[in-house]
Scaffold this motif. Structure first.
Motif, PDB file in Angstrom:
ATOM      1  N   UNK A 262       0.815  -1.222   0.000  1.00 41.27           N
ATOM      2  CA  UNK A 262       0.000   0.000   0.000  1.00 41.27           C
ATOM      3  C   UNK A 262       0.845   1.266   0.000  1.00 41.27           C
ATOM      4  N   UNK A 263       1.780   1.368   0.913  1.00 45.88           N
ATOM      5  CA  UNK A 263       2.614   2.570   1.009  1.00 45.88           C
ATOM      6  C   UNK A 263       3.428   2.771  -0.260  1.00 45.88           C
ATOM      7  N   UNK A 264       3.933   1.682  -0.836  1.00 42.50           N
ATOM      8  CA  UNK A 264       4.726   1.784  -2.068  1.00 42.50           C
ATOM      9  C   UNK A 264       3.860   2.256  -3.237  1.00 42.50           C
ATOM     10  N   UNK A 265       2.611   1.839  -3.281  1.00 36.81           N
ATOM     11  CA  UNK A 265       1.702   2.304  -4.338  1.00 36.81           C
ATOM     12  C   UNK A 265       1.523   3.813  -4.247  1.00 36.81           C
ATOM     13  N   UNK A 266       1.288   4.311  -3.053  1.00 37.01           N
ATOM     14  CA  UNK A 266       1.078   5.758  -2.890  1.00 37.01           C
ATOM     15  C   UNK A 266       2.343   6.549  -3.228  1.00 37.01           C
ATOM     16  N   UNK A 267       3.493   6.048  -2.807  1.00 41.56           N
ATOM     17  CA  UNK A 267       4.742   6.773  -3.097  1.00 41.56           C
ATOM     18  C   UNK A 267       5.055   6.728  -4.587  1.00 41.56           C
ATOM     19  N   UNK A 268       4.738   5.625  -5.265  1.00 41.93           N
ATOM     20  CA  UNK A 268       4.968   5.541  -6.707  1.00 41.93           C
ATOM     21  C   UNK A 268       4.068   6.513  -7.456  1.00 41.93           C
ATOM     22  N   UNK A 288      -7.870  -1.130   9.348  1.00 44.00           N
ATOM     23  CA  UNK A 288      -8.173   0.294   9.489  1.00 44.00           C
ATOM     24  C   UNK A 288      -6.954   1.101   9.934  1.00 44.00           C
ATOM     25  N   UNK A 289      -6.143   0.526  10.827  1.00 45.29           N
ATOM     26  CA  UNK A 289      -5.001   1.289  11.338  1.00 45.29           C
ATOM     27  C   UNK A 289      -4.018   1.621  10.223  1.00 45.29           C
ATOM     28  N   UNK A 290      -3.859   0.732   9.243  1.00 46.58           N
ATOM     29  CA  UNK A 290      -2.997   1.024   8.108  1.00 46.58           C
ATOM     30  C   UNK A 290      -3.636   2.097   7.228  1.00 46.58           C
ATOM     31  N   UNK A 291      -4.923   1.988   6.965  1.00 44.99           N
ATOM     32  CA  UNK A 291      -5.608   2.967   6.120  1.00 44.99           C
ATOM     33  C   UNK A 291      -5.534   4.366   6.713  1.00 44.99           C
ATOM     34  N   UNK A 292      -5.642   4.463   8.018  1.00 47.18           N
ATOM     35  CA  UNK A 292      -5.636   5.774   8.684  1.00 47.18           C
ATOM     36  C   UNK A 292      -4.239   6.345   8.810  1.00 47.18           C
ATOM     37  N   UNK A 293      -3.224   5.490   8.684  1.00 46.70           N
ATOM     38  CA  UNK A 293      -1.832   5.937   8.807  1.00 46.70           C
ATOM     39  C   UNK A 293      -1.306   6.504   7.496  1.00 46.70           C
ATOM     40  N   UNK A 294      -1.977   6.205   6.396  1.00 44.72           N
ATOM     41  CA  UNK A 294      -1.514   6.650   5.082  1.00 44.72           C
ATOM     42  C   UNK A 294      -1.819   8.135   4.864  1.00 44.72           C
ATOM     43  N   UNK A 295      -1.112   8.702   3.897  1.00 42.01           N
ATOM     44  CA  UNK A 295      -1.372  10.086   3.490  1.00 42.01           C
ATOM     45  C   UNK A 295      -1.483  10.127   1.974  1.00 42.01           C
ATOM     46  N   UNK A 296      -2.689  10.424   1.457  1.00 47.51           N
ATOM     47  CA  UNK A 296      -3.938  10.682   2.187  1.00 47.51           C
ATOM     48  C   UNK A 296      -4.472   9.410   2.843  1.00 47.51           C
ATOM     49  N   UNK A 297      -5.385   9.602   3.797  1.00 47.29           N
ATOM     50  CA  UNK A 297      -5.989   8.429   4.427  1.00 47.29           C
ATOM     51  C   UNK A 297      -6.766   7.627   3.385  1.00 47.29           C
ATOM     52  N   UNK A 298      -6.689   6.304   3.508  1.00 49.58           N
ATOM     53  CA  UNK A 298      -7.230   5.429   2.473  1.00 49.58           C
ATOM     54  C   UNK A 298      -8.684   5.050   2.714  1.00 49.58           C
ATOM     55  N   UNK A 299      -9.501   5.207   1.679  1.00 46.62           N
ATOM     56  CA  UNK A 299     -10.800   4.542   1.690  1.00 46.62           C
ATOM     57  C   UNK A 299     -10.512   3.038   1.696  1.00 46.62           C
ATOM     58  N   UNK A 300     -11.219   2.301   2.540  1.00 47.16           N
ATOM     59  CA  UNK A 300     -10.813   0.899   2.698  1.00 47.16           C
ATOM     60  C   UNK A 300     -11.948   0.023   3.187  1.00 47.16           C
ATOM     61  N   UNK A 301     -11.788  -1.271   2.894  1.00 42.36           N
ATOM     62  CA  UNK A 301     -12.600  -2.323   3.492  1.00 42.36           C
ATOM     63  C   UNK A 301     -11.766  -2.936   4.607  1.00 42.36           C
ATOM     64  N   UNK A 302     -12.282  -2.874   5.810  1.00 40.36           N
ATOM     65  CA  UNK A 302     -11.566  -3.390   6.964  1.00 40.36           C
ATOM     66  C   UNK A 302     -11.464  -4.905   6.919  1.00 40.36           C
ATOM     67  N   UNK A 303     -10.292  -5.449   7.281  1.00 39.82           N
ATOM     68  CA  UNK A 303     -10.130  -6.893   7.493  1.00 39.82           C
ATOM     69  C   UNK A 303     -10.455  -7.176   8.959  1.00 39.82           C
ATOM     70  N   UNK A 304     -11.585  -7.822   9.251  1.00 40.83           N
ATOM     71  CA  UNK A 304     -12.063  -7.957  10.636  1.00 40.83           C
ATOM     72  C   UNK A 304     -11.402  -9.123  11.371  1.00 40.83           C
ATOM     73  N   UNK A 305     -10.103  -9.019  11.573  1.00 44.47           N
ATOM     74  CA  UNK A 305      -9.353 -10.142  12.156  1.00 44.47           C
ATOM     75  C   UNK A 305      -9.894 -10.524  13.530  1.00 44.47           C
ATOM     76  N   UNK A 306     -10.224  -9.533  14.354  1.00 41.47           N
ATOM     77  CA  UNK A 306     -10.699  -9.835  15.705  1.00 41.47           C
ATOM     78  C   UNK A 306     -12.020 -10.597  15.666  1.00 41.47           C
ATOM     79  N   UNK A 307     -12.956 -10.144  14.837  1.00 47.65           N
ATOM     80  CA  UNK A 307     -14.252 -10.820  14.752  1.00 47.65           C
ATOM     81  C   UNK A 307     -14.110 -12.228  14.181  1.00 47.65           C
ATOM     82  N   UNK A 308     -13.288 -12.368  13.148  1.00 47.01           N
ATOM     83  CA  UNK A 308     -13.116 -13.684  12.531  1.00 47.01           C
ATOM     84  C   UNK A 308     -12.468 -14.661  13.515  1.00 47.01           C
TER      85      UNK A 308
END
Length: 345
Positions: A262-268, A288-308
């Motif tokens: 993800x980060x490499x895509x944005x920097x490219x 979500x934590x990765x999406x919110x850490x990006x600049x700009x913040x990423x629209x995203x589908x959360x991977x619900x690891x805790x629920x799964x």
């Protein structure tokens, strides 16, 4: 008879504390826990009431004698090329945390031993059940799971799930939701940057299902769509994305299903002079934590690891108690729109 008030003391509550609280001998408490000798229902109920009142946690050996269980479940997570460890550890942590609420420990099995490894782990009384990850579409472990006496739950969905218990994010729907989001913003040509090539070659379920959902939704909505694997390292991402945009200059929407890239895509995109979201909108399937850490913040589908992870353990415990459980539990994807996507300019 001794007082039923909780014992006021520091440190771990012992079997002697339970005995004093219940007004019985320590051997009686031991027999109630181990089941080695018949104890009257009244006395047994009194001992269990004291255990609950004091918050006593019996030794695992005593619990297993009473229940004929080891109080251990196996998490089978073969660590292989192309797997993103931070996300995998979220799933593993969720399984461990949930297992502890049932007073079970977790044996982590990381070697890629295939069916033979499952038979080895399930043999004897080492574990009460198994949770398996990194499930392939045509997973060679599936026939063995159907034969094992130990109950099992898969985090993932093979092509043939008959007779199995599976739980996962609905990755087909997740791929479709990303396309639908971009289409609603007016984007007409989109691309999926998926998992590393080795993950597709291994026939891993989540990667194939996301790609199928992406292409099915694009076809249904009349979008021009491209889907390709994406490696994890910066140089590879730069080369792949640069070539993709050169081949398809009208492409304005990207879906990224590769947390490590993800980060490499944005920097490219920045290096190529492509503004996000003015020139290219980007949506990801990632935590979500990765999406919110990006600049700009990423629209995203959360991977619900805790629920799964929690649901996998809940299902396994129900199977261990001979309860009926659903064959497949697929969690619906939820897309959060942030600043990386906008209406097509």
């Amino acid at each position: 008879m001794a007082s039923r008030r909780p014992v006021q003391r520091e440190g771990v509550v012992t079997i002697a504390d339970v005995a004093r609280h219940a007004g019985v001998s320590t051997s009686t408490v031991s027999y109630v826990l181990s089941g080695k000798r018949a104890i009257s229902a009244t006395t047994s109920a009194r001992v269990h009431a004291s255990i609950r009142a004091l918050g006593f946690h019996p030794h695992a050996g005593a619990r297993s004698l009473a229940s004929k269980r080891s109080s251990v479940i196996a998490l089978v997570l073969p660590l292989r090329q192309g797997m993103h460890l931070p996300v995998l550890m979220q799933f593993a942590t969720a399984v461990v945390t949930s297992a502890r609420t049932y007073h079970h420990d977790v044996l982590l099995v990381t070697a890629d031993e295939g069916p033979a490894g499952l038979r080895r782990v399930a043999a004897g009384a080492l574990v009460d059940g198994l949770v398996l990850m990194d499930v392939e579409m045509h997973d060679p472990r599936v026939p063995t799971l159907r034969e094992l006496e130990r109950p099992s739950v898969l985090i993932g969905l093979p092509a043939d799930a008959d007779g199995l218990t599976c739980v996962d994010l609905d990755f087909h729907a997740a791929g479709a939701v990303c396309v639908e989001h971009l289409a609603a913003l007016g984007h007409r040509e989109v691309a999926l940057l998926g998992a590393p090539r080795v993950v597709y070659e291994r026939d891993t379920g989540y990667a194939h299902r996301t790609r199928d959902g992406f292409t099915d939704a694009a076809r249904r909505l009349g979008l021009t769509a491209h889907a390709q694997p994406c490696e994890e390292h910066s140089d590879a991402v730069t080369a792949e994305l640069t070539a993709l945009l050169a081949r398809h200059p009208d492409l304005t929407g990207l879906v990224v299903h590769n947390e490590a890239a993800v980060m490499h895509v944005l920097s490219t995109l920045r290096a190529l002079g492509r503004r996000v979201p003015e020139d290219v909108s980007v949506v990801a399937i990632c935590p979500d934590e990765l999406a919110e850490r990006c600049s700009p913040t990423l629209s995203s589908v959360q991977i619900p690891a805790e629920d799964v992870g929690r649901q996998a353990v809940d299902l396994l415990m129900r199977k261990m108690d001979a309860e009926a459980v659903p064959d497949a539990t697929l969690l619906s994807p939820a897309l959060t729109a942030r600043t990386s996507t906008a209406a097509r300019m």
